[in-house]
Design a protein around this motif. Structure first.
Motif, mmCIF file in Angstrom:
data_model
loop_
_atom_site.group_PDB
_atom_site.id
_atom_site.type_symbol
_atom_site.label_atom_id
_atom_site.label_comp_id
_atom_site.label_asym_id
_atom_site.label_seq_id
_atom_site.Cartn_x
_atom_site.Cartn_y
_atom_site.Cartn_z
ATOM 1 N N UNK A 181 0.837 -1.197 0.000
ATOM 2 C CA UNK A 181 0.000 0.000 0.000
ATOM 3 C C UNK A 181 0.872 1.247 0.000
ATOM 4 N N UNK A 182 1.941 1.182 0.794
ATOM 5 C CA UNK A 182 2.859 2.319 0.853
ATOM 6 C C UNK A 182 3.526 2.552 -0.501
ATOM 7 N N UNK A 183 3.863 1.445 -1.187
ATOM 8 C CA UNK A 183 4.493 1.566 -2.510
ATOM 9 C C UNK A 183 3.519 2.219 -3.487
ATOM 10 N N UNK A 184 2.239 1.833 -3.398
ATOM 11 C CA UNK A 184 1.231 2.421 -4.287
ATOM 12 C C UNK A 184 1.075 3.918 -4.019
ATOM 13 N N UNK A 185 1.288 4.308 -2.776
ATOM 14 C CA UNK A 185 1.191 5.727 -2.436
ATOM 15 C C UNK A 185 2.406 6.518 -2.892
ATOM 16 N N UNK A 186 3.306 5.848 -3.579
ATOM 17 C CA UNK A 186 4.451 6.560 -4.129
ATOM 18 C C UNK A 186 5.693 6.484 -3.254
ATOM 19 N N UNK A 187 5.686 5.649 -2.201
ATOM 20 C CA UNK A 187 6.887 5.461 -1.398
ATOM 21 C C UNK A 187 7.885 4.621 -2.186
ATOM 22 N N UNK A 188 9.140 4.823 -1.942
ATOM 23 C CA UNK A 188 10.142 3.912 -2.504
ATOM 24 C C UNK A 188 10.228 2.695 -1.576
ATOM 25 N N UNK A 189 10.888 1.632 -2.059
ATOM 26 C CA UNK A 189 11.066 0.436 -1.234
ATOM 27 C C UNK A 189 11.733 0.782 0.099
ATOM 28 N N UNK A 190 12.742 1.649 -0.025
ATOM 29 C CA UNK A 190 13.493 2.025 1.170
ATOM 30 C C UNK A 190 12.604 2.756 2.163
ATOM 31 N N UNK A 191 11.790 3.681 1.619
ATOM 32 C CA UNK A 191 10.891 4.422 2.504
ATOM 33 C C UNK A 191 9.864 3.496 3.134
ATOM 34 N N UNK A 192 9.373 2.523 2.351
ATOM 35 C CA UNK A 192 8.376 1.587 2.881
ATOM 36 C C UNK A 192 8.962 0.817 4.056
ATOM 37 N N UNK A 193 10.244 0.449 3.935
ATOM 38 C CA UNK A 193 10.900 -0.277 5.014
ATOM 39 C C UNK A 193 11.057 0.610 6.242
#
Lengths: 276, 291
Positions: free
Chosen positions: A172-184
């Motif tokens: 969901x975070x990735x869909x919101x435009x987060x990068x993988x790193x930010x999602x982590x």
């Protein structure tokens, strides 16, 4: 309730109390021994005039054993080992929980198997190596080798914490435009924070309690409390009160931390093998 | 492609640190092929001579025997006592609820410190244990000064430190068991022993087995408790493999020979771990199906 049942209940409680006397008496006895004045150590047992002289001597360098420095050393190397293990262990735990990749299970088992390796197998070559590299009796050398204790613990337990998170959260975070790193960092990591806290404290306790590594890989400068406490037993006249005081001082940090993380202990102690 | 490599990339730092440990392990393995010692700093290659010496020495077989006795004895007593304590705590009486909170205490004390504590308590003439036993006429026991006494004493220290470990895991297991089979058994009027043998124990076994594996593996490589309590003596009566290896390699500075001892121990522990973990997997799957 029938009389028979009530009697059995009392019997069970009595058995439990008996075990706990066995479990607690040694610590209570150390407290008594540590408070005895040196001249009453061998005389009457339960009556004595308590004194803090033992603690004063242990914490005051006066026997030629710098116990306070050993205590600080223990703090530094245990803390160092935990921080370094978190730094490399968290990404590894996350990767192995999120992705099934070639060799992942074998890699994880290899990491865990270090938990079961006899310490001396690596210590002796390390001893030779450390002498050459100048790492013998140094903080860096101790932190490096304490990884053997802290890293497998952190990777295995954090792996099960990460595995308990549903991947959808990060997706969901990735869909919101987060990068993988930010999602982590912004989604996964904050959610496992309680786990990180618990496992760090447990790893710290294990590192603190280790004995073989400092025994062989330090001599004075980087020696820790577990080895230091033993030195009060040496000499021609055994100083029981000092030994008892040193032993008690050295168990204070692990005991305090254990009380803090009691709820998480099971998962930690069994390396996540028992899912609670 | 980038996605496929990411997990490896994240694991690399941990692996590098691990290699920092694997390297000395490999180095140690290499050393065992030489006669490397303090008196021979320029060692010759002797191939498997060190291992041959290990296996033909009586002292090795004695150490192996003592190690097995210690590990089996400690693990067995800890399992029985730990499960018993867990069952008693699971009854959840008022006494139990209070005591449960301090169950972990011995486990948090470094084993070497525990051994020091017990060493003071077991002193023959001035220790508190004999002092307390004097009224029943057992005041003169030489706890750590006789071969049998030394082995039993060191097992007792192990039991003191690690019984809570088994108890905690068993208690966690007991609390996670489904309640309906026990209710049904109670309705049927089943006796406690029958319920215990037919329901509790089989369902609890996977949890207990985890504890047994950890305790058995760890006791095979015991070092700190013996080092502080008896240093392997009297004679060779508590000379477990890691203590022997320590004496050979560090005290007598026969590096290669000492490492050979630990390599043999490592191989045994690794094999035992693999077999037990595989067995555990089977049992856990069976238990999961049964639920």
């Amino acid at each position: 309730m029938t009389l028979r049942k009530r009697l059995l209940g009392w019997l069970a409680d009595a058995a439990l109390i008996l075990y706990f006397v066995f479990a607690l008496f040694p610590v209570a006895w150390m407290l008594i021994l540590s408070l005895k004045p040196a001249n009453q150590l061998f005389s009457t047992y339960f009556s004595f005039s308590p004194t803090l002289d033992g603690y004063r001597t242990v914490l005051g360098d006066s026997e030629g054993i710098p116990f306070v420095r050993f205590f600080v050393n223990s703090l530094v190397v245990s803390l160092g080992a935990v921080l370094l293990s978190l730094l490399v262990g968290l990404p590894a735990a996350y990767a192995s929980a999120r992705w099934r990749f070639k060799g992942s299970e074998n890699l994880m088992f290899t990491l865990l198997s270090f938990r079961f390796a006899p310490e001396l197998t690596v210590i002796i070559p390390l001893f030779v190596l450390y002498e050459k590299l100048g790492l013998f009796d140094t903080y860096v050398g101790m932190i490096w080798v304490l990884q053997l204790v802290t890293l497998p613990l952190i990777v295995w337990i954090m792996r099960s914490y990460f595995a308990d998170l549903t991947p959808e959260l990060e997706q969901a975070a990735l869909l919101d435009g987060y990068s993988r790193k930010q999602a982590f960092f912004k989604v996964a990591l904050p959610l496992v924070r309680p786990g990180i806290a618990a496992v760090s404290l447990l790893a710290f306790i294990f590192a603190w309690n280790n004995f073989v590594f400092p025994l062989i890989l330090t001599s004075n400068e980087a020696q820790t409390v577990t080895v230091g406490a033993l030195s009060f037993l040496g000499g021609d006249r055994p100083k029981y009160n000092l030994t008892a005081a040193a032993a008690l001082v050295s168990v204070v940090p692990p005991l305090l931390l254990a009380l803090l993380i009691q709820r998480y202990l099971v998962r930690g102690l069994s390396f996540g093998a028992v899912k609670s | 492609m980038r996605l496929a490599l990411r997990p490896y990339f994240l694991i690399v730092p941990a692996l590098l640190l691990t290699c920092g440990i694997l390297y000395p392990f490999g180095l140690g393995l290499y050393y065992t092929l030489f006669d490397f010692s303090a008196s021979k700093p320029q060692p010759d290659m002797v191939r498997f001579e060190n291992y041959r010496t290990v296996f033909t020495q009586d002292s090795f077989w004695n150490s192996a025997w003592v190690t097995v006795l210690y590990a089996v004895g400690a693990a067995a007593v800890e399992t029985v006592l730990g499960v018993a304590v867990a069952l008693l705590l699971h009854r959840s009486s008022r006494v139990g609820r209070v005591l449960e909170k301090i169950l972990i205490l011995p486990l948090m004390i470094a084993p070497v410190i525990a051994a020091i504590i017990w060493k003071l308590m077991l002193q023959p003439s001035v220790g508190v244990v004999n002092h307390l036993l004097r009224p029943v006429g057992l005041g003169g026991v030489q706890w750590t000064d006789t071969p049998t006494g030394a082995l039993l004493s060191s097992i007792a220290v192990d039991v003191w430190v690690y019984t809570p470990f088994v108890a905690i895991l068993a208690l966690a297991g007991l609390r996670s068991l489904p309640t309906s089979p026990f209710e049904a058994a109670a309705v049927d009027g089943a006796r406690w022993w029958y319920t215990f043998r037919r329901l509790t124990l089989p369902m609890l076994w996977p949890y207990v087995l985890v504890a047994v594996i950890f305790r058995f593996m760890d006791s095979l490589k015991v070092f700190d408790i013996i080092y502080a309590l008896t240093e392997g003596g009297p004679g060779d009566s508590t000379m477990v493999l890691q203590i022997r290896a320590y004496l050979e390699a560090i005290r007598f500075q026969r590096y290669s020979f000492g490492i050979s001892y630990t390599i043999v121990l490592w191989a045994v522990v690794y094999l035992a771990a693999m077999i037990l973990v595989r067995h555990l997997g089977k049992i856990q799957r069976k238990a999961a199906e049964a639920k």
